[in-house]
Scaffold this motif. Structure first.
Motif, PDB file in Angstrom:
ATOM      1  N   ARG A 258      11.604   5.972  -4.238  1.00 10.39           N
ATOM      2  CA  ARG A 258      11.073   4.703  -3.725  1.00 10.39           C
ATOM      3  C   ARG A 258      11.799   3.505  -4.346  1.00 10.39           C
ATOM      4  NH1 ARG A 258       6.286   7.752  -4.667  1.00 10.39           N
ATOM      5  NH2 ARG A 258       5.288   8.433  -2.740  1.00 10.39           N
TER       6      ARG A 258
ATOM      7  N   GLU B  94       2.504  -2.125   1.561  1.00 11.04           N
ATOM      8  CA  GLU B  94       2.314  -0.674   1.651  1.00 11.04           C
ATOM      9  C   GLU B  94       3.237   0.055   0.676  1.00 11.04           C
ATOM     10  OE1 GLU B  94       2.965   3.020   4.814  1.00 11.04           O
ATOM     11  OE2 GLU B  94       3.015   0.956   5.543  1.00 11.04           O
TER      12      GLU B  94
ATOM     13  N   THR C 290       2.228  -0.647  -3.005  1.00  8.61           N
ATOM     14  CA  THR C 290       1.003   0.068  -3.370  1.00  8.61           C
ATOM     15  C   THR C 290       1.270   1.551  -3.575  1.00  8.61           C
ATOM     16  OG1 THR C 290      -0.296  -1.530  -2.078  1.00  8.61           O
ATOM     17  CG2 THR C 290      -1.376   0.536  -2.679  1.00  8.61           C
ATOM     18  N   ARG C 291       2.084   2.135  -2.703  1.00 11.55           N
ATOM     19  CA  ARG C 291       2.427   3.553  -2.841  1.00 11.55           C
ATOM     20  C   ARG C 291       3.145   3.801  -4.171  1.00 11.55           C
ATOM     21  NH1 ARG C 291       5.328   3.988   1.300  1.00 11.55           N
ATOM     22  NH2 ARG C 291       3.702   4.636   2.745  1.00 11.55           N
TER      23      ARG C 291
ATOM     24  N   CYS D  66       0.582   3.569  -7.016  1.00 11.13           N
ATOM     25  CA  CYS D  66      -0.372   4.682  -7.016  1.00 11.13           C
ATOM     26  C   CYS D  66       0.256   5.992  -7.480  1.00 11.13           C
ATOM     27  CB  CYS D  66      -0.972   4.866  -5.625  1.00 11.13           C
ATOM     28  SG  CYS D  66      -2.115   3.551  -5.140  1.00 11.13           S
ATOM     29  N   SER D  67       1.576   6.045  -7.558  1.00 11.72           N
ATOM     30  CA  SER D  67       2.249   7.271  -7.977  1.00 11.72           C
ATOM     31  C   SER D  67       2.274   7.427  -9.495  1.00 11.72           C
ATOM     32  CB  SER D  67       3.691   7.296  -7.443  1.00 11.72           C
ATOM     33  OG  SER D  67       4.482   6.297  -8.073  1.00 11.72           O
TER      34      SER D  67
END
Length: 295
Positions: A27, A106, A109-110, A113-114
């Motif tokens: 990411r 999005e 946030t991903r 959250c990882s």
């Protein structure tokens, strides 16, 4: 010292045999991943990958390093899992301004959250709603529009505004438009726009009083209306995307700086938050990749 994220980058490239797919897994942008691999190779003193047009393969030094990298990553994961079981995850409360593009939020946030061992709570709103929450200790940090007194070190990006319109709008081919040129166009009011008072005064002073085809506090809905051809609107340049043109509005020089604001008393709770770091890093990456002109 070899940081964990470099191990993560190395294993992703090794598993995928491709920098682009490895960057997607991690990411991050491909240039960011490439810089990380170069830093790792500098730290270990060896070239770890043979790079060809078709595939990336381990060197002999890379194969030797891979054995240790797998073991280190496995130990990190086991330690993180053990800590997650033994105690609740650290809670990081992020106040988020509502005028950022949905895809950016999005992805950010991903990424946040990882992070194992951290919990993320997001409170969305206008800056005038987020700042009282920050002052009362209801959130740990606000990510939003900075005022003129904010520390430059906390800024993520700066941008200007433009006229958002459908790509096939009759005026879409123009690089710059005067207020008079759009006087007859239907417009959409973005109720949550930080620059709404300035936009209103700008057109009023030039005698432009358009027909408002829609009023919305939802920027995703505003974009949908624009792309459908319902009307045009003034938006931050970060909303540039396929299906939409964004000519400059001549004489409208309003700009905004987007960054982090934290209560000095609460900085200790967030200074070592990996989730917050990944969230803000992703927002900054999107801003850099957009690279639209500021005026």
């Amino acid at each position: 010292m070899i940081e964990r994220y470099l191990i993560h980058y190395f294993l992703a490239v090794m598993d995928h045999g491709n920098f682009s797919r490895a960057a997607q897994q991690c990411r991050v942008s491909q240039p960011t991943l490439s810089v990380g691999i170069a830093k790792l190779e500098s730290l270990v003193g060896h070239v770890l990958f043979h790079r060809t047009n078709r595939r990336v393969e381990l060197t002999s030094a890379g194969a030797a390093f891979a054995v240790h990298a797998r073991r280190i990553e496995a130990e990190f994961s086991r330690a993180a899992q053990a800590m997650a079981i033994e105690q609740p995850g650290k809670l990081v409360r992020i106040g988020l301004v509502s005028t950022l593009p949905g895809p950016w939020v999005e992805a950010a946030t991903r990424a946040a959250c990882s992070v194992a061992g951290e919990r993320i709570e997001i409170v969305e709103g206008r800056m005038r709603d987020l700042m009282p929450r920050l002052e009362r200790g209801r959130i740990d940090v606000a990510l939003g529009v900075l005022d003129s007194t904010a520390d430059e070190a906390d800024m993520l990006f700066e941008e200007g505004y433009a006229l958002a319109m459908a790509a096939d709008h009759p005026l879409a081919a123009h690089a710059t438009l005067d207020a008079e040129q759009v006087a007859a166009a239907e417009m959409i009011v973005r109720r949550n726009c930080e620059a709404l008072p300035q936009v209103s005064r700008f057109f009023t002073r030039r005698g432009v009083r358009p027909f408002f085809a829609a009023r919305t506090a939802d920027d995703a809905r505003a974009v949908a209306f624009v792309k459908a051809g319902l009307g045009i609107t003034v938006m931050p340049r970060c909303f540039a995307q396929a299906g939409m043109a964004m000519p400059a509005l001549a004489g409208f020089d309003q700009r905004r700086r987007v960054g982090l604001i934290a209560d000095p008393a609460g900085r200790g709770r967030i200074q070592d938050s990996e989730g917050l770091r990944r969230f803000t890093h992703t927002i900054r990456e999107f801003a850099n990749q957009t690279a639209v002109p500021s005026r």
